[in-house]
Design a protein around this motif. Structure first.
Motif, PDB file in Angstrom:
ATOM      1  N   TYR A   7       1.808  44.144  20.995  1.00 52.04           N
ATOM      2  CA  TYR A   7       2.869  44.272  21.983  1.00 52.04           C
ATOM      3  C   TYR A   7       4.249  44.202  20.692  1.00 52.04           C
ATOM      4  O   TYR A   7       5.350  44.911  21.304  1.00 52.04           O
ATOM      5  CB  TYR A   7       2.993  43.215  22.764  1.00 52.04           C
ATOM      6  CG  TYR A   7       4.409  43.192  23.553  1.00 52.04           C
ATOM      7  CD1 TYR A   7       4.413  43.858  24.526  1.00 52.04           C
ATOM      8  CD2 TYR A   7       5.316  42.117  23.273  1.00 52.04           C
ATOM      9  CE1 TYR A   7       5.906  43.837  25.303  1.00 52.04           C
ATOM     10  CE2 TYR A   7       6.412  41.786  24.177  1.00 52.04           C
ATOM     11  CZ  TYR A   7       6.844  42.657  24.847  1.00 52.04           C
ATOM     12  OH  TYR A   7       7.900  42.653  25.870  1.00 52.04           O
ATOM     13  N   LEU A   8       4.281  43.363  19.949  1.00 54.72           N
ATOM     14  CA  LEU A   8       5.348  43.097  19.004  1.00 54.72           C
ATOM     15  C   LEU A   8       5.662  44.586  18.487  1.00 54.72           C
ATOM     16  O   LEU A   8       6.778  45.078  18.216  1.00 54.72           O
ATOM     17  CB  LEU A   8       5.365  42.241  17.988  1.00 54.72           C
ATOM     18  CG  LEU A   8       5.518  40.540  18.773  1.00 54.72           C
ATOM     19  CD1 LEU A   8       5.136  39.499  17.812  1.00 54.72           C
ATOM     20  CD2 LEU A   8       6.927  40.587  19.136  1.00 54.72           C
ATOM     21  N   VAL A   9       4.571  45.157  17.793  1.00 57.57           N
ATOM     22  CA  VAL A   9       4.603  46.234  17.197  1.00 57.57           C
ATOM     23  C   VAL A   9       5.328  47.585  18.117  1.00 57.57           C
ATOM     24  O   VAL A   9       6.194  48.161  17.687  1.00 57.57           O
ATOM     25  CB  VAL A   9       3.332  46.818  16.571  1.00 57.57           C
ATOM     26  CG1 VAL A   9       3.413  48.335  16.151  1.00 57.57           C
ATOM     27  CG2 VAL A   9       2.739  45.819  15.533  1.00 57.57           C
ATOM     28  N   ILE A  10       4.880  47.759  19.317  1.00 55.88           N
ATOM     29  CA  ILE A  10       5.605  48.549  20.337  1.00 55.88           C
ATOM     30  C   ILE A  10       7.207  48.089  20.442  1.00 55.88           C
ATOM     31  O   ILE A  10       7.849  48.966  20.267  1.00 55.88           O
ATOM     32  CB  ILE A  10       4.940  48.346  21.518  1.00 55.88           C
ATOM     33  CG1 ILE A  10       3.632  48.903  21.510  1.00 55.88           C
ATOM     34  CG2 ILE A  10       5.726  49.035  22.715  1.00 55.88           C
ATOM     35  CD1 ILE A  10       2.638  48.759  22.836  1.00 55.88           C
ATOM     36  N   VAL A  11       7.384  46.844  20.562  1.00 57.59           N
ATOM     37  CA  VAL A  11       8.806  46.572  20.905  1.00 57.59           C
ATOM     38  C   VAL A  11       9.738  46.917  19.657  1.00 57.59           C
ATOM     39  O   VAL A  11      10.934  47.519  19.642  1.00 57.59           O
ATOM     40  CB  VAL A  11       9.089  45.030  21.099  1.00 57.59           C
ATOM     41  CG1 VAL A  11      10.579  44.698  21.069  1.00 57.59           C
ATOM     42  CG2 VAL A  11       8.238  44.725  22.404  1.00 57.59           C
ATOM     43  N   VAL A  41       9.017  49.401  28.989  1.00 60.71           N
ATOM     44  CA  VAL A  41       8.195  50.429  29.753  1.00 60.71           C
ATOM     45  C   VAL A  41       6.880  50.519  29.071  1.00 60.71           C
ATOM     46  O   VAL A  41       5.632  50.586  29.705  1.00 60.71           O
ATOM     47  CB  VAL A  41       8.804  51.822  29.916  1.00 60.71           C
ATOM     48  CG1 VAL A  41       7.847  52.849  30.412  1.00 60.71           C
ATOM     49  CG2 VAL A  41       9.926  51.448  31.101  1.00 60.71           C
ATOM     50  N   VAL A  42       6.941  50.802  27.663  1.00 58.29           N
ATOM     51  CA  VAL A  42       5.703  51.106  26.855  1.00 58.29           C
ATOM     52  C   VAL A  42       4.978  50.056  26.803  1.00 58.29           C
ATOM     53  O   VAL A  42       3.795  49.955  27.078  1.00 58.29           O
ATOM     54  CB  VAL A  42       5.988  51.746  25.527  1.00 58.29           C
ATOM     55  CG1 VAL A  42       5.004  51.956  24.761  1.00 58.29           C
ATOM     56  CG2 VAL A  42       6.920  53.000  25.683  1.00 58.29           C
ATOM     57  N   GLY A  43       5.514  48.581  26.527  1.00 62.41           N
ATOM     58  CA  GLY A  43       4.668  47.535  26.514  1.00 62.41           C
ATOM     59  C   GLY A  43       4.368  47.286  27.695  1.00 62.41           C
ATOM     60  O   GLY A  43       3.146  46.621  27.573  1.00 62.41           O
TER      61      GLY A  43
END
Length: 256
Positions: A7-11, A41-43
């Motif tokens: 999740y952090l990578v996505i953000v 949204v992606v997260g």
């Protein structure tokens, strides 16, 4: 941990693509639409897919046995009241319809994503290994550590550390709300409401003292002072609902 890191990578990646410096996020509708909304949204898609694949929706959203002590809810209630004070102090004339919608999306996104990640999926995983005091401590520290990633978006390291410490205190309050109500949904609502109030506190006149912003560390300290009462007696272990002794007895009976 893998889910949280994912999740952090996505953000971080989405924020980097957007190219909006951290200190500009929330200052305009455009900054929110370009950076935070795509991140959430992606997260959210990622977290929904992972939670569904693991089959963890029920334990992620609900405690089987909420805290028998309900009075610690005074701290989350105080937090909600301070958010309302912040809203009352805000110069809403500074916002157009687009900005208001952006703030609403920000609140929904941060409440859903960060709570499902830190006090949903992560909590379920930690409860499979640790007693509840360890679950609270580790989930709170990791929630605070999540905010250190803001330094990659331009936030000064010392400010990122301070933000992480304050976030850990706020995370304790959200944990208390989950334990008292038995539902993560109320923590999502309060989290989103609080973060929006943090952004709107920047839109007050020069003569107004931003009460909610100044009281944020105090709320975290109050949460730390009462969290032991919602931890005491907690029985939310998720590894197995059957005590090991019972399992061993059943296995012995099954032998020829």
């Amino acid at each position: 941990m893998a889910v949280l890191v994912g999740y952090l990578v996505i953000v971080v990646v989405v924020a980097a693509i957007a190219g909006v410096p951290f200190d500009e996020v929330g200052t305009s509708a455009e900054s929110i639409y370009r950076s935070t909304v795509p991140s959430f949204v992606v997260g959210a898609v990622y977290l929904v897919a992972v939670t569904t694949a693991l089959g963890w929706w029920r334990p992620a959203l609900h405690d089987r046995r909420p805290s028998a002590r309900r009075w610690p809810i005074v701290v989350p209630v105080l937090m909600a009241l301070l958010a309302l004070v912040s809203f009352a102090q805000t110069e809403w004339s500074a916002f157009d319809a687009s900005f208001l919608i952006a703030l609403l999306l920000l609140g929904v996104g941060v409440g859903f994503c960060e709570e499902l990640a830190a006090r949903g999926v992560l909590l379920v995983a930690l409860r499979s290994r640790y007693r509840e005091v360890g679950v609270w401590l580790l989930s709170t520290l990791l929630f605070g550590a999540m905010h250190l990633a803001n330094s990659l978006s331009g936030l000064a390291p010392e400010k990122a550390l301070l933000q992480g410490a304050i976030a850990a205190g706020s995370g304790t309050v959200f944990y208390i709300l989950r334990r008292v109500t038995g539902s993560l949904v109320w923590a999502m609502v309060l989290h989103g409401m609080w973060d929006v109030s943090v952004f709107t506190v920047n839109f007050v006149d020069d003569e107004t003292i931003p009460v909610a912003g100044l009281a944020t560390p105090l709320i975290g300290l109050l949460g730390l002072a009462v969290v032991a009462w919602v931890i005491r007696g907690a029985d939310e272990r998720t590894a197995s609902d059957t005590p090991p002794a019972v399992e061993a007895e059943g296995a012995d009976r099954a032998r020829p």
